[in-house]
Scaffold this active site. Structure first.
Site, PDB file in Angstrom:
ATOM      1  N   ARG A  32       6.044   0.104  -6.004  1.00 14.22           N
ATOM      2  CA  ARG A  32       7.138  -0.665  -6.588  1.00 14.22           C
ATOM      3  C   ARG A  32       7.949   0.181  -7.553  1.00 14.22           C
ATOM      4  NH1 ARG A  32       2.178  -3.878  -8.891  1.00 14.22           N
ATOM      5  NH2 ARG A  32       1.523  -3.010  -6.956  1.00 14.22           N
TER       6      ARG A  32
ATOM      7  N   ARG B   8      13.263  -3.609  -6.885  1.00 12.00           N
ATOM      8  CA  ARG B   8      12.033  -4.187  -6.356  1.00 12.00           C
ATOM      9  C   ARG B   8      12.346  -5.420  -5.519  1.00 12.00           C
ATOM     10  NH1 ARG B   8       6.464  -6.057  -9.409  1.00 12.00           N
ATOM     11  NH2 ARG B   8       5.408  -6.667  -7.492  1.00 12.00           N
TER      12      ARG B   8
ATOM     13  N   ASP C 184       7.359  -2.811 -12.253  1.00 18.61           N
ATOM     14  CA  ASP C 184       6.464  -3.967 -12.367  1.00 18.61           C
ATOM     15  C   ASP C 184       6.335  -4.281 -13.851  1.00 18.61           C
ATOM     16  OD1 ASP C 184       4.638  -5.959 -11.568  1.00 18.61           O
ATOM     17  OD2 ASP C 184       2.939  -4.618 -11.901  1.00 18.61           O
TER      18      ASP C 184
ATOM     19  N   ASP D 271       4.562  -7.034 -16.407  1.00 18.07           N
ATOM     20  CA  ASP D 271       3.581  -8.112 -16.528  1.00 18.07           C
ATOM     21  C   ASP D 271       3.487  -8.549 -17.979  1.00 18.07           C
ATOM     22  OD1 ASP D 271       2.736  -8.191 -13.813  1.00 18.07           O
ATOM     23  OD2 ASP D 271       1.481  -6.428 -14.160  1.00 18.07           O
TER      24      ASP D 271
END
Length: 167
Positions: free
Chosen positions: A90, A81, A93, A95
């Site tokens: 992407r 990424r 990811d 989070d």
């Protein structure tokens, strides 16, 4: 130790492989890891991109939120990424959805994640590992929020053991 929830997503390349490597990369800093099922989800924002695979991880963090954030960014970078459009495609990811009861608001990191309560692709996997948890700032449990948001664009694909490293 802090109870941590991390959302994972990928829609470029070996999507399942990216998620597996992310879970493996988190193992050194998270104890008692629980992994959700894997969900294929429709993209949000930029609709002209491939569907995502999404999952969630719950564990007890042995490091603080800033170090966990930098680990997550390094895992994303290792997956390929690079900076790109917000909500765009992407490889990986990660989070941080929640970090115990902490509320963190910096230029780069916001915990709880600002949009978790509005996104079915986050709530469906979270409900697998933290259904009865109420996160800071939320007015309901993850299960209740998931029911309110619904599952439009969210399909179940694989069981949690699919994110175990292949043997």
């Amino acid at each position: 130790m802090f109870d941590v929830l991390i959302g994972l997503g990928s829609n470029v390349g070996d999507r399942l492989g990216h998620l597996r490597r992310a879970v493996d990369g988190l193992r050194p800093v998270l104890r008692h890891i629980e992994v959700s099922g894997v969900y294929e989800t429709a993209p949000v924002g930029v609709l002209t991109q491939p569907p995502f695979l999404n999952a969630a991880v719950r564990g007890e963090a042995s490091i603080g939120p800033q170090r966990l954030f930098f680990l997550a960014k390094s895992l994303e970078f290792a997956a390929g990424r690079r900076p790109g459009p917000t909500l765009g495609p992407r490889q990986l990811d990660l989070d941080i959805i929640a970090f115990g009861g902490l509320v963190v608001a910096t230029a780069r990191l916001q915990i709880p994640h600002r949009a978790f309560a509005e996104r079915g692709f986050v709530l469906a996997p979270l409900a697998d590992v933290a259904a009865d948890l109420t996160l800071p700032g939320a007015n309901a449990t993850v299960r209740t929020l998931a029911g309110q948001v619904g599952r439009a664009g969210v399909g179940w694909v694989l069981p949690p053991e699919s994110l175990a490293a292949p043997r």
